[in-house]
Write an enzyme that holds these catalytic residues in place. Structure first.
Site, PDB file in Angstrom:
ATOM      1  N   GLU A 278       9.745  -5.646   3.761  1.00  0.00           N
ATOM      2  CA  GLU A 278      10.316  -6.813   2.869  1.00  0.00           C
ATOM      3  C   GLU A 278       9.639  -7.512   1.648  1.00  0.00           C
ATOM      4  OE1 GLU A 278       8.933  -7.873   7.523  1.00  0.00           O
ATOM      5  OE2 GLU A 278       8.714  -6.543   5.940  1.00  0.00           O
TER       6      GLU A 278
ATOM      7  N   GLU B   5      -4.812 -12.365  13.855  1.00  0.00           N
ATOM      8  CA  GLU B   5      -4.029 -10.312  13.974  1.00  0.00           C
ATOM      9  C   GLU B   5      -5.155  -9.905  14.274  1.00  0.00           C
ATOM     10  OE1 GLU B   5      -0.461  -8.914  10.952  1.00  0.00           O
ATOM     11  OE2 GLU B   5      -2.382  -8.128  10.390  1.00  0.00           O
TER      12      GLU B   5
ATOM     13  N   LYS C  29       8.820  -4.800  13.737  1.00  0.00           N
ATOM     14  CA  LYS C  29       8.969  -4.136  12.109  1.00  0.00           C
ATOM     15  C   LYS C  29      10.438  -2.601  12.774  1.00  0.00           C
ATOM     16  CE  LYS C  29       5.242  -4.688   9.129  1.00  0.00           C
ATOM     17  NZ  LYS C  29       3.908  -3.822   8.356  1.00  0.00           N
TER      18      LYS C  29
ATOM     19  N   GLY D 263      -5.224  -4.880   5.033  1.00  0.00           N
ATOM     20  CA  GLY D 263      -4.183  -5.419   4.889  1.00  0.00           C
ATOM     21  C   GLY D 263      -4.737  -7.769   4.512  1.00  0.00           C
ATOM     22  N   ARG D 264      -5.949  -7.835   5.546  1.00  0.00           N
ATOM     23  CA  ARG D 264      -6.189  -8.989   5.689  1.00  0.00           C
ATOM     24  C   ARG D 264      -7.644  -9.269   5.080  1.00  0.00           C
ATOM     25  NH1 ARG D 264      -5.424  -6.349  10.721  1.00  0.00           N
ATOM     26  NH2 ARG D 264      -6.776  -6.588  12.250  1.00  0.00           N
TER      27      ARG D 264
ATOM     28  N   LYS E 281       0.599  -1.282   0.148  1.00  0.00           N
ATOM     29  CA  LYS E 281       0.475   0.451   0.002  1.00  0.00           C
ATOM     30  C   LYS E 281       0.727   1.246  -0.070  1.00  0.00           C
ATOM     31  CE  LYS E 281      -3.922   0.153   2.149  1.00  0.00           C
ATOM     32  NZ  LYS E 281      -4.424   0.352   4.338  1.00  0.00           N
TER      33      LYS E 281
ATOM     34  N   HIS F 138      -3.917 -38.855  10.170  1.00  0.00           N
ATOM     35  CA  HIS F 138      -3.001 -39.756  10.301  1.00  0.00           C
ATOM     36  C   HIS F 138      -1.955 -38.347  10.620  1.00  0.00           C
ATOM     37  CE1 HIS F 138      -4.333 -42.516   8.078  1.00  0.00           C
ATOM     38  NE2 HIS F 138      -5.483 -42.092   7.209  1.00  0.00           N
TER      39      HIS F 138
END
Length: 546
Positions: free
Chosen positions: A214, A356, A507, A270-271, A208, A387
């Site tokens: 990153e 979050e 961050k 964002g999410r 954004k 399993h």
């Protein structure tokens, strides 16, 4: 005036009394007392069917939970979200992911401005660009069409597109390669580009602000790779990179033509952004028509959440059940178990969406919460999980509520395998609910010494979510189902489900540590002794002068 703490409410205390009266009951007893509960404790909406009968609840439980929701203002807060109010209190923002999938005919106002036309303008630009790429009209620097797409992002800018691509792979272009890079570990980008022709590769940089450490680190490395592979000409960037961002100056500085920048808004978290321009890779994979079908699924669940009565409202019911187990039974986790290989990344996507959003320890009033919030969401596709970790769910010492997701019809029919898959889903919910008693184990001829090891107590609660088929529309309804369940939980706990200040702290500290790892000489370190020691050890391994 501050909101009363949750445990002080009479509606909470009524639930606590009800829980104390109910907690000794078993699911077998509940079914024996009300044989029709398997047909009655269900709800349907937006193409999804929810069976919540195998939960440790009665009709009275649901009534009391709904009363708590009303007392806590869940419905008023829901309406405020849809109206564009600034319910993200700490960032003073509206929360309008619902506007991303609203039809053109709707009007949703933010500060008096209808945002729906802007949303559709971006969608139309995305569709036009996708058609150019998918048709081969968009050519790279060397005149080749784009056969490879690499989306670079992190967090919500990555998890949503990755999940959607995997979930909708059946509908994707098989003559194109789609890959996703999020980790700043150089291996992630190296492996994504290792076998690709740069002349046929398009990068989508999703940030954004276009300053995310990153993402921009990976984007610059991708730019260097493209320039090097295509003869050293910096102008290649304009034909091989597009941006999803709102920062035109930084996008242009990077070398991307701002005509190929697709924006979104500060009222999109964002999410909650996979159906915004962040989903450009999804649209490239499945096409604009299928992407709009996915948006229609989102919208159908939005309308269901907005209008369905409490006792039939799927997201509300799931959110209330999550509160019930988290706060009264002390369940710390929820397992999401999709019986669909295409949904293999769905639990990972939900981890960010749920944790979050609701991993908070203070209320909207800034007071410490007086109850547990934010259970841990996790899971894997069935039948694989059966399993591995199902052992702990069946016979372990922790109560783990489970959401089992299945589909009536497969996308890839192969003999009777889908019947086997769904038989496992149905059988697991039965086994978790009712278990196997010592008498049943003995009746099978089991030696007495082995009987305790084979007993399963049952009483493990499950939701079963069924849909006809995993289509783009269905995926939209599933994601919106969990979005609004998360909203319901956060509203009851009176927390801000739409900020993420805990993410910011790490961050900030990373920005301080980076130069301390790279600076020549001996940097002055003022961390705790453990952190200082780790920095010195890393520098020593790199050959830095200490």
């Amino acid at each position: 005036m501050s909101t009363p703490l949750l445990r002080t409410l009479p509606e909470w205390q009524a639930l606590a009394r009800h829980w104390r009266a109910l907690r000794g009951s078993t699911l077998k007893q509940l079914f024996d007392a009300y044989p029709q509960r398997g047909a009655r404790l269900t709800a349907e909406g937006a193409g999804l069917y929810l069976d919540y009968s195998k939960n440790l609840v009665t009709g009275e439980t649901i009534r009391l939970l709904a009363e708590l929701a009303r007392a806590r203002g869940v419905f008023a807060r829901r309406d405020a979200m849809f109206h564009g109010d600034r319910i993200n209190a700490t960032e003073k923002r509206a929360v309008l992911h619902v506007a991303l999938r609203a039809p053109r005919t709707e009007c949703i106002l933010v500060d008096g401005k209808d945002v729906v036309p802007e949303v559709h303008a971006v969608l139309d630009r995305m569709a036009a660009f996708s058609d150019k790429v998918r048709s081969g009209e968009w050519l790279g620097h060397s005149g080749k069409p784009m056969r490879n797409v690499i989306s670079i992002g992190i967090g919500g800018s990555d998890l949503g597109p990755v999940m959607a691509y995997e979930a909708l792979k059946h509908f994707s272009r098989r003559d194109m390669t789609f890959r996703f890079v999020s980790n700043v570990d150089p291996t992630d980008l190296a492996e994504a580009t290792r076998d690709l022709d740069a002349g046929e590769t398009l990068f989508i940089v999703c940030s954004k602000t276009f300053t995310t450490l990153e993402t921009l680190t990976n984007a610059r490395a991708a730019r260097d790779w493209s320039v090097q592979q295509l003869g050293g000409d910096e102008t290649v960037v304009a034909r091989h990179f597009v941006a999803v961002s709102t920062n035109a100056a930084e996008v242009e500085k990077f070398g991307i033509d701002t005509a190929n920048m697709f924006g979104f808004w500060d009222w999109v978290g964002g999410r909650y952004s996979m159906d915004s321009a962040i989903g450009l890779s999804t649209m490239l994979a499945i096409g604009p028509e299928s992407f709009r079908e996915m948006l229609a699924g989102f919208h159908a669940m939005d309308e269901h959440f907005r209008n369905a009565p409490a006792e039939h409202n799927l997201p509300l019911l799931m959110g209330l059940l999550a509160v019930w187990y988290n706060n009264f039974f002390g369940a710390q986790t929820v397992a999401v178990l999709p019986y669909a290989q295409y949904l293999k990344r769905f639990p990972a996507y939900l981890q960010q969406l749920t944790m979050e959003s609701n991993g908070k320890h203070v209320t909207l009033d800034g007071e410490r919460v007086d109850c547990a919030t934010g259970p841990i969401y996790w899971g894997e596709p069935g039948t694989n999980g059966q399993h591995s970790f199902y052992q702990l769910i069946h016979q372990g010492t922790r109560l783990i509520p489970c959401d089992c997701i299945g589909f009536m019809h497969p996308l890839d029919p192969l003999g009777h395998q889908h019947d086997l898959l769904m038989a496992n889903l149905i059988a697991q919910t039965e086994a978790l609910a009712f278990g196997k008693t010592a008498d049943q184990v003995r009746a099978e001829g089991t030696p007495d010494w082995l009987v305790p090891h084979r007993v399963c107590d049952g009483n493990r609660p499950t939701n079963t979510i069924l849909a006809d088929q995993l289509t783009p529309r269905t995926l939209g309804t599933l994601v919106a189902l969990y979005e609004h369940s998360v909203f319901t939980q956060g509203a009851i706990w009176n927390i801000d489900s739409f900020d993420q200040w805990g993410v910011e702290l790490g961050k900030q500290l990373a920005r301080k540590v980076v130069p301390e790892l790279q600076t020549p000489g001996t940097p002055k370190l003022d961390h705790d002794d453990s952190t200082n020691t780790l920095i010195r050890r890393y520098r020593a391994a790199q050959g830095s002068i200490q």
